[in-house]
Design a protein around this motif. Structure first.
Motif, PDB file in Angstrom:
ATOM      1  N   ILE A   1       9.830  -1.204  -4.061  1.00  0.00           N
ATOM      2  CA  ILE A   1      10.481  -2.429  -3.517  1.00  0.00           C
ATOM      3  C   ILE A   1       9.249  -3.368  -2.827  1.00  0.00           C
ATOM      4  O   ILE A   1       8.115  -2.717  -2.494  1.00  0.00           O
ATOM      5  N   GLU A   2       9.569  -4.667  -2.814  1.00  0.00           N
ATOM      6  CA  GLU A   2       8.235  -5.502  -2.323  1.00  0.00           C
ATOM      7  C   GLU A   2       8.805  -5.582  -0.773  1.00  0.00           C
ATOM      8  O   GLU A   2       9.861  -6.097  -0.424  1.00  0.00           O
ATOM      9  N   THR A   3       7.832  -5.279  -0.047  1.00  0.00           N
ATOM     10  CA  THR A   3       7.937  -5.555   1.340  1.00  0.00           C
ATOM     11  C   THR A   3       6.473  -5.409   2.230  1.00  0.00           C
ATOM     12  O   THR A   3       5.532  -5.147   1.641  1.00  0.00           O
ATOM     13  N   SER A   4       6.372  -6.590   2.848  1.00  0.00           N
ATOM     14  CA  SER A   4       5.034  -6.707   3.816  1.00  0.00           C
ATOM     15  C   SER A   4       4.651  -5.319   4.575  1.00  0.00           C
ATOM     16  O   SER A   4       3.608  -5.256   4.956  1.00  0.00           O
ATOM     17  N   LEU A   5       5.771  -4.567   4.440  1.00  0.00           N
ATOM     18  CA  LEU A   5       5.143  -3.264   5.306  1.00  0.00           C
ATOM     19  C   LEU A   5       4.341  -2.489   4.730  1.00  0.00           C
ATOM     20  O   LEU A   5       3.453  -1.771   5.312  1.00  0.00           O
ATOM     21  N   ALA A   6       4.049  -2.730   3.260  1.00  0.00           N
ATOM     22  CA  ALA A   6       3.141  -2.069   2.563  1.00  0.00           C
ATOM     23  C   ALA A   6       1.557  -2.191   3.064  1.00  0.00           C
ATOM     24  O   ALA A   6       0.792  -1.559   2.756  1.00  0.00           O
ATOM     25  N   GLU A   7       1.503  -3.480   3.707  1.00  0.00           N
ATOM     26  CA  GLU A   7       0.257  -3.834   4.178  1.00  0.00           C
ATOM     27  C   GLU A   7      -0.481  -2.756   5.092  1.00  0.00           C
ATOM     28  O   GLU A   7      -1.593  -2.469   5.061  1.00  0.00           O
ATOM     29  N   GLN A   8       0.426  -2.019   5.838  1.00  0.00           N
ATOM     30  CA  GLN A   8      -0.009  -1.113   7.100  1.00  0.00           C
ATOM     31  C   GLN A   8       0.423   0.551   6.451  1.00  0.00           C
ATOM     32  O   GLN A   8      -0.004   1.306   7.184  1.00  0.00           O
TER      33      GLN A   8
ATOM     34  N   TYR B   1      21.264   0.484  -7.120  1.00  0.00           N
ATOM     35  CA  TYR B   1      20.571  -0.900  -6.559  1.00  0.00           C
ATOM     36  C   TYR B   1      19.712  -1.150  -8.098  1.00  0.00           C
ATOM     37  O   TYR B   1      19.285  -0.346  -8.483  1.00  0.00           O
ATOM     38  N   GLU B   2      19.940  -2.346  -8.314  1.00  0.00           N
ATOM     39  CA  GLU B   2      19.130  -2.863  -9.290  1.00  0.00           C
ATOM     40  C   GLU B   2      18.207  -3.921  -8.875  1.00  0.00           C
ATOM     41  O   GLU B   2      18.171  -4.440  -7.734  1.00  0.00           O
ATOM     42  N   LYS B   3      17.139  -4.263 -10.014  1.00  0.00           N
ATOM     43  CA  LYS B   3      15.897  -5.202  -9.739  1.00  0.00           C
ATOM     44  C   LYS B   3      16.682  -6.437  -9.045  1.00  0.00           C
ATOM     45  O   LYS B   3      17.663  -6.880  -9.930  1.00  0.00           O
ATOM     46  N   GLY B   4      15.951  -6.904  -8.232  1.00  0.00           N
ATOM     47  CA  GLY B   4      16.301  -8.335  -7.527  1.00  0.00           C
ATOM     48  C   GLY B   4      17.290  -7.966  -6.510  1.00  0.00           C
ATOM     49  O   GLY B   4      17.404  -8.962  -5.602  1.00  0.00           O
ATOM     50  N   GLY B   5      17.897  -6.692  -6.472  1.00  0.00           N
ATOM     51  CA  GLY B   5      18.766  -6.768  -5.035  1.00  0.00           C
ATOM     52  C   GLY B   5      18.032  -6.362  -3.941  1.00  0.00           C
ATOM     53  O   GLY B   5      16.887  -6.355  -3.654  1.00  0.00           O
ATOM     54  N   LYS B   6      18.717  -6.456  -2.825  1.00  0.00           N
ATOM     55  CA  LYS B   6      18.308  -6.189  -1.283  1.00  0.00           C
ATOM     56  C   LYS B   6      18.322  -4.733  -0.978  1.00  0.00           C
ATOM     57  O   LYS B   6      19.477  -4.019  -1.048  1.00  0.00           O
ATOM     58  N   ILE B   7      17.475  -4.319  -0.186  1.00  0.00           N
ATOM     59  CA  ILE B   7      17.351  -3.025   0.636  1.00  0.00           C
ATOM     60  C   ILE B   7      16.925  -3.084   1.859  1.00  0.00           C
ATOM     61  O   ILE B   7      15.777  -3.585   2.050  1.00  0.00           O
ATOM     62  N   ASP B   8      17.629  -2.529   2.984  1.00  0.00           N
ATOM     63  CA  ASP B   8      17.335  -2.751   4.321  1.00  0.00           C
ATOM     64  C   ASP B   8      16.222  -1.394   4.402  1.00  0.00           C
ATOM     65  O   ASP B   8      16.698  -0.332   4.313  1.00  0.00           O
ATOM     66  N   VAL B   9      15.163  -1.680   5.212  1.00  0.00           N
ATOM     67  CA  VAL B   9      14.147  -0.642   5.502  1.00  0.00           C
ATOM     68  C   VAL B   9      13.437  -0.787   6.752  1.00  0.00           C
ATOM     69  O   VAL B   9      13.267  -1.881   7.008  1.00  0.00           O
ATOM     70  N   LEU B  10      13.240   0.255   7.409  1.00  0.00           N
ATOM     71  CA  LEU B  10      12.680   0.155   8.623  1.00  0.00           C
ATOM     72  C   LEU B  10      11.193   0.888   8.438  1.00  0.00           C
ATOM     73  O   LEU B  10      11.223   2.035   7.974  1.00  0.00           O
ATOM     74  N   GLY B  11      10.145   0.317   8.816  1.00  0.00           N
ATOM     75  CA  GLY B  11       8.840   1.107   8.666  1.00  0.00           C
ATOM     76  C   GLY B  11       7.666   0.411   9.291  1.00  0.00           C
ATOM     77  O   GLY B  11       7.900  -0.769   9.954  1.00  0.00           O
ATOM     78  N   THR B  12       6.476   0.883   8.915  1.00  0.00           N
ATOM     79  CA  THR B  12       6.190   2.195   8.292  1.00  0.00           C
ATOM     80  C   THR B  12       6.353   3.258   9.518  1.00  0.00           C
ATOM     81  O   THR B  12       5.949   3.014  10.397  1.00  0.00           O
ATOM     82  N   LEU B  13       6.983   4.367   9.147  1.00  0.00           N
ATOM     83  CA  LEU B  13       7.162   5.150  10.264  1.00  0.00           C
ATOM     84  C   LEU B  13       6.239   6.582  10.061  1.00  0.00           C
ATOM     85  O   LEU B  13       5.985   6.970   9.086  1.00  0.00           O
TER      86      LEU B  13
END
Lengths: 266, 300
Positions: free
Chosen positions: A24-31, A82-94
Motif C-alpha cells: 500500500i502507498e502511504t506516507s506512514l512508511a516514512e516513520q 481489495y484490488e490495485k488502485g483501491g483505498k484502504i483505511d489504515v492507522l499507524g504506525t503503531l
C-alpha cells in the motif's frame, strides 16, 4: 506522529492458501520501523474495529508498506478482495518495534511462526544490512521459520538476509515440528532472539532464552479496540508493576507489541 | 452561533465530551485531536487504589459495535492526581473525573481526594460498570442502593456530582428519580449494555469475563430512548451517550433531552470522531439557523 489515512492499494496477491500479500502507498512508511504494526479498518461498518496487522516490509523510498496477513474472519476477508488502485483505511504506525541495537555484534535467531513470520522480514533486512555494526557475518543471522506445511511463504526472500532453517508441522519441508525443534536438530545457538508467532511458540522461546540466560524479544498480539493505548483492551501480564499502568499489565499496542520475554507473563 | 451549555453551574464551550474509559485521560487521543476544542474530557474511571482489571480477551467485536470487559483497570488516585490531572490542566477544556469503587468508602475516599483539586470541574460516579463483581453495578441496579450511595457521595463531594446510570434495569426513570432525590446534580447515560459472544469454532466465550458491556452504533436507538425517558422524568440535566458517531447522532440526543453528549466506542473506529462531532453539530446549527444550542435540548 500517528495518523489515520486512506492508503492506496498498489498490489495484492495470495501467496499461500488464505495468506495475502499487499503493498500500500502511504506516507506512514516514512516513520515505519521493523516490528511496528498498522490498524486496518474494514469498510463494512458492521465490522467496526481495526484489525492489527504487522508491517512486513518498508519500501526503499519509504513511500509504501507491505502487509502480509491471513484471512481469519469478515474483516480480513474484505481486505483480501481489495484490488490495485483501491483505498484502504489504515492507522499507524503503531507500537515500539524490535530493538535493533541489541543485535550488534551478536549471533541472532530471527524466529517466525505462521502468520508471525511477516514482521520478521523487515527485521531481517534491517539487521543484515542497515548498520555496519550489526552482525558482521551472514552466518550470524539465523532465520528460523515455522509453517504448517509445504506452503512456505516468504522463505525465498529471507534467504537474501541470512541462513534460513525451516520447520513444518507435517514434516513436508525441513525439520518436522516447530522452530525449537529446528534449533535442536540443527544444533544452533545464539546470543539474542527476536520472535513472533503463536503463543505456544513464544512460550517455548521464552523458556529456551530463560534457561540459557539470553535475551529474547517477542512480539505479542491480542484483540484490540483502539490500537493507541486508550482502551486497555490488549494488555499482557507483566512480571513487575508496569511504569505506565501502575499495575501488572502492559498495553500490547503501545508498550509493545515487542517485549523482552522475561518481563511478561505469557 | 452559541454552542455553550451549562450543567450544574459549570459552563462548557460546546456539549461534546468523551465517554469514560474510551479516551484515557486524553494523552493518547491528544495526538489526533486538539483537546482544546472539546467541551470536556471525561476520564477513565479511577479508584482509591490501583485496579488490575480483568484477564484477556477483554474486547470482542459484535455486529455494529463491540463488547468490552476491561474491569476498570486504573492506576489509582495517587498516580492520577500526579500524572493525569497536570496533563489535562494544560488544555482549555473542562475536566470531569469518573470515579469507581468497590464500597461506598472507596468512592468517598476518591471523591474527597478529588475535592482538593480545583482543576476538576465535575465528578462522574460510575455505579454502572457491568464488568466488575463488587461495587459499581451493585449500586446502580437497585434504586434504594443508588439513592444511598448518591447521598453519601454528595455529603463529601466539593464538585457537582453526575451519576452515571446503567441501562441494565427494568425502569430507567426509577433510577433517574432516585439519583435526583438523593441530590445528584446531573445524570449521564447510558453505560454499556450487558452482552455475551460465543466463539462457535472454539466453543468458548469471546471474552474471558464471559459477559461484557456492549457499545457502538448498534446501541444508539436504545440510548436515545433511555435519555429521552430519563430527561423527562427528572429536572436535573442529562448527559447522553451511546453509539454517537456523527454530529447528526449528537443532535438526536440533544433533541431527546440531553444537555451534552459523550463520544465513546467510535473513538476507536475513528480517532478524529470527537472533533467531527463538534463540527457536525455546528453544521447542523447553520443549516437550520439555530442560534443557541440550548434551543435544541429536549426540543421534541
Amino acid at each position: 506522529m500517528k495518523a489515520k489515512q486512506s492508503a492506496v492499494v498498489l498490489s495484492q496477491e495470495e501467496i499461500a492458501p488464505t495468506v495475502y500479500d499487499m503493498w500500500i502507498e502511504t506516507s506512514l512508511a516514512e516513520q515505519a520501523k521493523a516490528g511496528q504494526f498498522l490498524c486496518v479498518y474494514p469498510g463494512d461498518k458492521s465490522t467496526l474495529l481495526p484489525r492489527p496487522i504487522s508491517i512486513c516490509e518498508v519500501r526503499e523510498d519509504r513511500r509504501a508498506l507491505r502487509i502480509v496477513y491471513r484471512v481469519a474472519g469478515a474483516g480480513t476477508r474484505e481486505f483480501s478482495g481489495y484490488e490495485k488502485g483501491g483505498k484502504i483505511d489504515v492507522l499507524g504506525t503503531l507500537g515500539n518495534g524490535f530493538p535493533l541495537e541489541e543485535a550488534v555484534g551478536k549471533k541472532v535467531f530471527l524466529m517466525g511462526g505462521g502468520i508471525g513470520i511477516p514482521p520478521i522480514l523487515e527485521l531481517a533486512k534491517q539487521i543484515s544490512r542497515e548498520a555496519g555494526a550489526l552482525p558482521a557475518v551472514r552466518e550470524d543471522v539465523m532465520v528460523i521459520l515455522g509453517y504448517r506445511d509445504e506452503k512456505t511463504f516468504l522463505k525465498e526472500e529471507f534467504e537474501k538476509y541470512g541462513s534460513v532453517f525451516i520447520a513444518t508441522e507435517d514434516g513436508s519441508v525441513g525439520t518436522k515440528g516447530n522452530v525449537m525443534d529446528a534449533v535442536r536438530e540443527k544444533g544452533l545457538g545464539a546470543d539474542v532472539i527476536y520472535a513472533c508467532g503463536p503463543m505456544p511458540m513464544l512460550r517455548a522461546v521464552k523458556a529456551y532464552a530463560g534457561e540459557r540466560k539470553i535475551k529474547a524479544y517477542i512480539s505479542l498480539e491480542e484483540h484490540m479496540a483502539c490500537g493507541v493505548g486508550a482502551c486497555l483492551g490488549c494488555v499482557v501480564k507483566t512480571k513487575e508493576i508496569h511504569h505506565h499502568s501502575h499495575v501488572h499489565n502492559a498495553r500490547i499496542c503501545t508498550d509493545g507489541p515487542v517485549f523482552e520475554a522475561e518481563e511478561v507473563e505469557i | 452561533m452559541n454552542t455553550q451549555v451549562t450543567i450544574a453551574g459549570v459552563t462548557f464551550k460546546n456539549p461534546v465530551m468523551t465517554a469514560s474509559g474510551t479516551f484515557g485521560s486524553g494523552m493518547e487521543y491528544g495526538e489526533f485531536v486538539d483537546l482544546n476544542r472539546l467541551g470536556a474530557v471525561v476520564t477513565k474511571g479511577v479508584a482509591n487504589v490501583p485496579w488490575e482489571g480483568n484477564p484477556t480477551p477483554r474486547v470482542a467485536e459484535v455486529y455494529g459495535g463491540m463488547l468490552n470487559a476491561i474491569g476498570l483497570q486504573n492506576p489509582g488516585i495517587d498516580v492520577f492526581l500526579q500524572r493525569d490531572i497536570p496533563f489535562l490542566k494544560q488544555y482549555d477544556t473542562k475536566i470531569i473525573v469518573n470515579v469507581c469503587g468497590r464500597t461506598v468508602e472507596d468512592y468517598v475516599e476518591t471523591v474527597e481526594r478529588l475535592g482538593e483539586e480545583p482543576a476538576v470541574s465535575m465528578l462522574e460516579i460510575n455505579v454502572s460498570c457491568p464488568n466488575v463483581k463488587e461495587g459499581a453495578i451493585a449500586f446502580g441496579q437497585k434504586s434504594d442502593a443508588l439513592f444511598h450511595i448518591t447521598g453519601e457521595i454528595k455529603k463529601h463531594a466539593r464538585q457537582p456530582v453526575v451519576m452515571k446510570l446503567s441501562p441494565n434495569v427494568t425502569d430507567i426513570t426509577e433510577m433517574a428519580k432516585a439519583a435526583e432525590a438523593a441530590g445528584a446534580d446531573a445524570l449521564s447515560l447510558i453505560n454499556t449494555i450487558t452482552g455475551m459472544k460465543i466463539d462457535i469454532h472454539r466453543r468458548k466465550f469471546a471474552l474471558a469475563n464471559q459477559t461484557g458491556g456492549m457499545s457502538g452504533p448498534a446501541i444508539k436507538p436504545i440510548a436515545v430512548r433511555m435519555v429521552y425517558q430519563a430527561a423527562h422524568a427528572v429536572k436535573i440535566p442529562v448527559i447522553g451517550m451511546g453509539g454517537i458517531a456523527t454530529g447528526e447522532d449528537a443532535v438526536e440526543f440533544l433533541l431527546a433531552g440531553a444537555s451534552a453528549v459523550s463520544i465513546g466506542a467510535m473513538n476507536f473506529v475513528n480517532p478524529y470522531t470527537t472533533i467531527e462531532v463538534v463540527e457536525g453539530i455546528e453544521a447542523y446549527m447553520r443549516q437550520y439557523n439555530v442560534e443557541n444550542i440550548t434551543d435544541l435540548i429536549g426540543a421534541v
